[in-house]
Motif scaffolding. Structure first.
Motif, PDB file in Angstrom:
ATOM      1  N   ALA A  44       0.641  -1.255   0.040  1.00 40.33           N
ATOM      2  CA  ALA A  44      -0.108   0.084  -0.107  1.00 40.33           C
ATOM      3  C   ALA A  44       0.962   1.363   0.045  1.00 40.33           C
ATOM      4  O   ALA A  44       0.577   2.417  -0.660  1.00 40.33           O
ATOM      5  CB  ALA A  44      -0.882  -0.117   1.316  1.00 40.33           C
ATOM      6  N   MET A  45       2.016   1.305   0.792  1.00 45.25           N
ATOM      7  CA  MET A  45       2.984   2.503   0.827  1.00 45.25           C
ATOM      8  C   MET A  45       3.379   2.785  -0.509  1.00 45.25           C
ATOM      9  O   MET A  45       3.746   3.613  -0.858  1.00 45.25           O
ATOM     10  CB  MET A  45       3.967   2.238   1.901  1.00 45.25           C
ATOM     11  CG  MET A  45       3.378   2.538   3.433  1.00 45.25           C
ATOM     12  SD  MET A  45       2.639   3.895   3.425  1.00 45.25           S
ATOM     13  CE  MET A  45       3.722   5.145   2.993  1.00 45.25           C
ATOM     14  N   SER A  46       3.727   1.586  -1.213  1.00 43.96           N
ATOM     15  CA  SER A  46       4.271   1.696  -2.704  1.00 43.96           C
ATOM     16  C   SER A  46       3.629   2.245  -3.582  1.00 43.96           C
ATOM     17  O   SER A  46       3.730   3.048  -4.461  1.00 43.96           O
ATOM     18  CB  SER A  46       4.636   0.264  -2.985  1.00 43.96           C
ATOM     19  OG  SER A  46       5.863  -0.255  -2.437  1.00 43.96           O
ATOM     20  N   ALA A  47       2.195   1.860  -3.558  1.00 41.28           N
ATOM     21  CA  ALA A  47       1.255   2.364  -4.375  1.00 41.28           C
ATOM     22  C   ALA A  47       0.934   3.983  -4.089  1.00 41.28           C
ATOM     23  O   ALA A  47       0.870   4.687  -4.833  1.00 41.28           O
ATOM     24  CB  ALA A  47      -0.120   1.937  -4.041  1.00 41.28           C
ATOM     25  N   LEU A  48       1.092   4.276  -2.703  1.00 42.02           N
ATOM     26  CA  LEU A  48       1.059   5.792  -2.338  1.00 42.02           C
ATOM     27  C   LEU A  48       2.147   6.665  -2.891  1.00 42.02           C
ATOM     28  O   LEU A  48       2.123   7.608  -3.384  1.00 42.02           O
ATOM     29  CB  LEU A  48       0.792   6.044  -0.728  1.00 42.02           C
ATOM     30  CG  LEU A  48      -0.678   5.819  -0.238  1.00 42.02           C
ATOM     31  CD1 LEU A  48      -0.593   5.684   1.302  1.00 42.02           C
ATOM     32  CD2 LEU A  48      -1.657   6.724  -0.910  1.00 42.02           C
ATOM     33  N   ASN A  49       3.325   6.082  -2.453  1.00 41.75           N
ATOM     34  CA  ASN A  49       4.599   6.638  -2.958  1.00 41.75           C
ATOM     35  C   ASN A  49       4.713   6.848  -4.445  1.00 41.75           C
ATOM     36  O   ASN A  49       5.196   7.980  -5.235  1.00 41.75           O
ATOM     37  CB  ASN A  49       5.948   5.886  -2.566  1.00 41.75           C
ATOM     38  CG  ASN A  49       5.970   6.277  -1.033  1.00 41.75           C
ATOM     39  OD1 ASN A  49       5.448   7.145  -0.558  1.00 41.75           O
ATOM     40  ND2 ASN A  49       6.657   5.068  -0.524  1.00 41.75           N
ATOM     41  N   ALA A  50       4.141   5.945  -5.255  1.00 41.00           N
ATOM     42  CA  ALA A  50       4.120   6.015  -6.669  1.00 41.00           C
ATOM     43  C   ALA A  50       3.175   7.033  -7.249  1.00 41.00           C
ATOM     44  O   ALA A  50       3.500   7.721  -8.560  1.00 41.00           O
ATOM     45  CB  ALA A  50       3.929   4.675  -7.512  1.00 41.00           C
ATOM     46  N   TYR A  52       1.496   9.558  -5.207  1.00 41.87           N
ATOM     47  CA  TYR A  52       1.617  10.994  -4.414  1.00 41.87           C
ATOM     48  C   TYR A  52       2.889  11.303  -3.760  1.00 41.87           C
ATOM     49  O   TYR A  52       3.336  10.392  -3.035  1.00 41.87           O
ATOM     50  CB  TYR A  52       0.541  10.901  -3.051  1.00 41.87           C
ATOM     51  CG  TYR A  52      -0.775  10.567  -3.931  1.00 41.87           C
ATOM     52  CD1 TYR A  52      -1.555  11.286  -4.395  1.00 41.87           C
ATOM     53  CD2 TYR A  52      -1.458   9.268  -3.789  1.00 41.87           C
ATOM     54  CE1 TYR A  52      -3.021  11.436  -4.995  1.00 41.87           C
ATOM     55  CE2 TYR A  52      -2.659   9.125  -4.623  1.00 41.87           C
ATOM     56  CZ  TYR A  52      -3.345  10.043  -5.004  1.00 41.87           C
ATOM     57  OH  TYR A  52      -4.618   9.838  -5.699  1.00 41.87           O
ATOM     58  N   LEU A  53       3.408  12.456  -3.815  1.00 45.64           N
ATOM     59  CA  LEU A  53       4.747  12.658  -3.262  1.00 45.64           C
ATOM     60  C   LEU A  53       4.542  12.794  -1.582  1.00 45.64           C
ATOM     61  O   LEU A  53       3.850  13.694  -1.184  1.00 45.64           O
ATOM     62  CB  LEU A  53       5.250  14.007  -3.700  1.00 45.64           C
ATOM     63  CG  LEU A  53       5.661  13.880  -5.405  1.00 45.64           C
ATOM     64  CD1 LEU A  53       5.909  15.337  -5.911  1.00 45.64           C
ATOM     65  CD2 LEU A  53       6.767  12.926  -5.613  1.00 45.64           C
ATOM     66  N   PRO A  54       5.274  12.010  -1.014  1.00 39.02           N
ATOM     67  CA  PRO A  54       5.144  12.203   0.448  1.00 39.02           C
ATOM     68  C   PRO A  54       5.311  13.551   1.061  1.00 39.02           C
ATOM     69  O   PRO A  54       4.363  14.184   1.696  1.00 39.02           O
ATOM     70  CB  PRO A  54       6.330  11.389   0.930  1.00 39.02           C
ATOM     71  CG  PRO A  54       6.646  10.282  -0.205  1.00 39.02           C
ATOM     72  CD  PRO A  54       6.318  11.330  -1.460  1.00 39.02           C
ATOM     73  N   ALA A  55       6.350  14.375   0.682  1.00 32.95           N
ATOM     74  CA  ALA A  55       6.505  15.529   1.312  1.00 32.95           C
ATOM     75  C   ALA A  55       5.638  16.587   0.866  1.00 32.95           C
ATOM     76  O   ALA A  55       5.514  17.665   1.643  1.00 32.95           O
ATOM     77  CB  ALA A  55       8.074  16.126   1.255  1.00 32.95           C
TER      78      ALA A  55
END
Length: 161
Positions: A44-50, A52-55
């Protein structure tokens, strides 16, 4: 007159039965499969990072996080650099009502559900939904979640769905 009551009963009974199933569900989001897995959180984190930019992404929870998957996911999002605002319950006291996202962030919710050896993970971010299917592989007491295909990204109002 008796025929009228029989016909009325034949029509009214199925209609009333159908409406009985239309009661308020306990909520749209959550972990309905009662799953806690580091693999699923990492995916799920990989999907979010791909996507949406975290910062640069501020997420606003629109649900209560009450399970191990959700807690781990929110902790991972914060560790990666996402700004995550806690769920702010509506004033009416209905914990399952959707909170309105503030204009400076994206509404965020998740859902895990499945049947048998299949599991679906949905991440709702703003007006988009990221989803993926998994096959549950059991070997003794250990469970593994094997992705079945690519991550699907759907935007609300997408005519191709």
């Amino acid at each position: 007159m008796r025929t009228y009551f029989i016909l009325f009963g034949l029509v009214a009974l199925p209609v009333l039965t159908a409406f009985c199933g239309c009661g308020k569900a306990p909520g749209r989001f959550g972990n309905f499969a009662d799953v806690e897995s580091v693999e699923l959180v990492q995916d799920a984190m990989s999907a979010l990072n791909a996507n949406y930019l975290p910062a640069k992404t501020r997420l606003i929870l629109v649900m209560e996080v009450e399970d191990a998957f959700g807690t781990s996911l929110v902790e991972s999002m914060r560790a990666e650099g996402y700004a995550v605002a806690e769920y702010d319950a509506p004033a009416k006291g209905d914990k399952y009502a959707l909170a309105v996202a503030k204009p400076d962030g994206l509404a965020f919710a998740y859902m895990l559900d499945g049947k048998g050896d299949e599991l679906r993970v949905l991440l709702h971010v703003g007006d988009e939904t990221l989803s993926r299917m998994y096959r549950v592989q059991r070997s003794g007491d250990e469970l593994r979640y094997i992705p079945q295909g690519f991550l699907a990204r759907r935007q609300q109002g997408d005519p191709n769905v």
